[in-house]
Design an enzyme around this catalytic site. Sequence first.
Site, PDB file in Angstrom:
ATOM      1  N   LYS A  25      -5.306   5.054  15.541  1.00 12.97           N
ATOM      2  CA  LYS A  25      -6.456   5.556  14.462  1.00 12.97           C
ATOM      3  C   LYS A  25      -7.514   5.730  15.546  1.00 12.97           C
ATOM      4  CE  LYS A  25      -5.014   3.743  10.035  1.00 12.97           C
ATOM      5  NZ  LYS A  25      -5.256   2.637   9.079  1.00 12.97           N
ATOM      6  N   ASP A  49       4.275   0.354   4.254  1.00 12.93           N
ATOM      7  CA  ASP A  49       2.884  -0.477   4.888  1.00 12.93           C
ATOM      8  C   ASP A  49       2.538  -1.343   3.728  1.00 12.93           C
ATOM      9  OD1 ASP A  49       0.382  -1.106   6.059  1.00 12.93           O
ATOM     10  OD2 ASP A  49      -0.519   0.970   5.636  1.00 12.93           O
ATOM     11  N   ASP A  66      -1.339  -2.353  12.508  1.00 15.96           N
ATOM     12  CA  ASP A  66      -2.575  -1.635  12.016  1.00 15.96           C
ATOM     13  C   ASP A  66      -3.964  -2.465  11.962  1.00 15.96           C
ATOM     14  OD1 ASP A  66      -4.472   0.150  10.949  1.00 15.96           O
ATOM     15  OD2 ASP A  66      -3.429   0.433   8.734  1.00 15.96           O
ATOM     16  N   GLU A  79       4.885  -2.014   8.327  1.00 16.66           N
ATOM     17  CA  GLU A  79       3.255  -2.004   8.935  1.00 16.66           C
ATOM     18  C   GLU A  79       2.465  -3.004   8.224  1.00 16.66           C
ATOM     19  OE1 GLU A  79       1.359   1.643   8.654  1.00 16.66           O
ATOM     20  OE2 GLU A  79      -0.370   0.996   8.662  1.00 16.66           O
ATOM     21  N   LYS A  98       1.558   9.577  11.122  1.00 15.06           N
ATOM     22  CA  LYS A  98       1.637   9.071   9.745  1.00 15.06           C
ATOM     23  C   LYS A  98       0.374   9.635   9.120  1.00 15.06           C
ATOM     24  CE  LYS A  98       1.232   4.665   7.140  1.00 15.06           C
ATOM     25  NZ  LYS A  98       0.072   3.732   7.247  1.00 15.06           N
ATOM     26  N   GLN A 106       0.818  -1.163  -0.054  1.00 19.95           N
ATOM     27  CA  GLN A 106       0.027  -0.075  -0.040  1.00 19.95           C
ATOM     28  C   GLN A 106       1.044   1.138   0.023  1.00 19.95           C
ATOM     29  OE1 GLN A 106      -3.780   0.195   2.399  1.00 19.95           O
ATOM     30  NE2 GLN A 106      -2.688   1.684   3.318  1.00 19.95           N
ATOM     31  N   ARG A 120      -6.352   8.702   8.116  1.00 22.03           N
ATOM     32  CA  ARG A 120      -7.092   7.536   7.262  1.00 22.03           C
ATOM     33  C   ARG A 120      -6.825   8.044   5.729  1.00 22.03           C
ATOM     34  NH1 ARG A 120      -9.382   3.274  10.151  1.00 22.03           N
ATOM     35  NH2 ARG A 120      -8.921   2.246   8.340  1.00 22.03           N
ATOM     36  N   SER A 121      -7.247   7.109   4.849  1.00 18.48           N
ATOM     37  CA  SER A 121      -7.089   7.630   3.646  1.00 18.48           C
ATOM     38  C   SER A 121      -8.181   8.532   3.251  1.00 18.48           C
ATOM     39  CB  SER A 121      -6.904   6.418   2.478  1.00 18.48           C
ATOM     40  OG  SER A 121      -8.089   5.493   3.169  1.00 18.48           O
ATOM     41  N   GLU A 147      -3.907   9.181  -0.689  1.00 15.54           N
ATOM     42  CA  GLU A 147      -3.099   9.870   0.280  1.00 15.54           C
ATOM     43  C   GLU A 147      -2.259  10.945  -0.193  1.00 15.54           C
ATOM     44  OE1 GLU A 147      -1.762   7.080   3.127  1.00 15.54           O
ATOM     45  OE2 GLU A 147      -3.645   6.944   4.126  1.00 15.54           O
TER      46      GLU A 147
HETATM   47  P1  PGA Z   1      -7.013   3.355   5.436  1.00 15.47           P
HETATM   48  O1  PGA Z   1      -5.381   3.149   5.190  1.00 15.47           O
HETATM   49  O2  PGA Z   1      -7.156   4.686   5.981  1.00 15.47           O
HETATM   50  O3  PGA Z   1      -7.431   3.216   3.985  1.00 15.47           O
HETATM   51  O4  PGA Z   1      -7.295   2.046   6.216  1.00 15.47           O
HETATM   52  C1  PGA Z   1      -4.257   3.623   5.971  1.00 15.47           C
HETATM   53  C2  PGA Z   1      -3.373   2.477   6.671  1.00 15.47           C
HETATM   54  O5  PGA Z   1      -3.551   1.347   6.296  1.00 15.47           O
HETATM   55  O6  PGA Z   1      -2.474   2.891   7.303  1.00 15.47           O
HETATM   56 ZN    ZN Z   2      -1.898   0.668   7.315  1.00 15.16          ZN
END
Ligand code: PGA
Ligand code: ZN
Length: 426
Positions: free
Chosen positions: A340, A245, A315, A288, A391, A165, A369-370, A208
């Site tokens: 988060k 990640d 995560d 991650e 992050k 990712q 978050r994304s 992001e």
């Molecule tokens: P997400 O990605 O907000 O789409 O879950 C962020 C991450 O995986 O750290």
């Molecule tokens: Zn993540």
Amino acid sequence: MKITDLIGYQVLDSRGKPTVAAAVTLEDGTTHTARVPSGASTGKHEALELRDGSSTHADKYFGGHSVNKAVENINTVISQHLIGEPIDLSLIDQKLEQLDPSANHGQLGANATLAVSLASAIAAAHAKGLSLARYFQPDGKLLLPMPMVNILSGGAHANRTLDFQDVLVVPCGANSFAEAISWVVAVRESAAKLGSQQGKVTNLVADEGGLGIAFPSIQEACNFVLSAIEEVGLSVGSQVSLALDVASTQFFKGERYQLNNPGREFTSDEFVHFILGLVTEFPIVSIEDPFAEDDWNAWQSFTGLAPSSLQILGDDLLTTNSARLDRSIATKAANAILIKANQNGLVTSTLEVLLRAHGAGFNTVVSARSGETEDSWLADLATGWRAGQIKVGSTHGAERNAKWNRLLELEKREDTEFARPFNGAG
Ligand code: PGA
Ligand code: ZN
């Protein structure tokens, strides 16, 4: 000071998807708002984000994603219980917990509870005449977090241009937050330039703000980012290191880790060795979600085999959940947790998870978050909570830069020091 009004309403996040906002008004006439973010590569153990589904009329144009039910919960049951109450964050979070005792905040929606909890935290800081960061740490130097910044995006954030990712950089040798950000901006610009010299598409950014460039393998993606670092004259390792990640739950299917590039699948054990090879070959300081959210055995065996200096960050594995954190501490699976707030649903219990992690010697990384909003409370939480790392995504997109800019402001306006969790890396 008492709460005189509380309303919820629907707004849009950075992907144009509906999300929940809450506004708390106090006796002195001031109003304090917060908006909640939303993930795309969500873990199945996260708190529940309440969405309407496509059956309601109000959702007609939002593909089932509208949040009218969560908003309604704020405007009825939550406001009935909070209006007239003192602006005391722990009491408010306790009340929210009583109103929805379900483990995942599924009755009211974690998007409803978190919006109210955050707006209350911001209002409570105001009532004390403090910044949100100072509200959590009234005395001493605040700890500005080390940023972990996305350069290349893949996975669910970029249509799987890469299986992994994020390829991120950590400016571990910087001496201030401002210097750290200037380095990563330079690296991202250098990566964009290098990409266009190689004939790659670099003007399209992912969710992001990272570059959504396709690579035939993760190794080529890492080498590309290393070249971008070298190109700006920064030294790999001592000044800027890599982080990944993997978000591997997204490609763990039928008990196999299935990579598109190169087309190859791995058993858990094989993937443990694949990841070990990567962290040995590249100057990676943090990895991650290298394994899927319930593949505890792989996490445990990797943590036992990896160099002790490597940050192994959970995560989707840990979802800011104290029971899952406890399991990872007890079984020595991972040594760091991504924090988060919307995986958890309340500010106070999110902070409790972070403190519990610190107590066990785990590193903590506060994360966006994304799907984000223009809010900057995340920067204050990371700083006031002494998380050590943050992050947020890349340095493109106002919803990302709102957080970096707030950290730059805190560095100028408050008495701070800059965290160096990877001092001497490389
Ligand atoms: P997400 O990605 O907000 O789409 O879950 C962020 C991450 O995986 O750290
Ligand atoms: Zn993540």
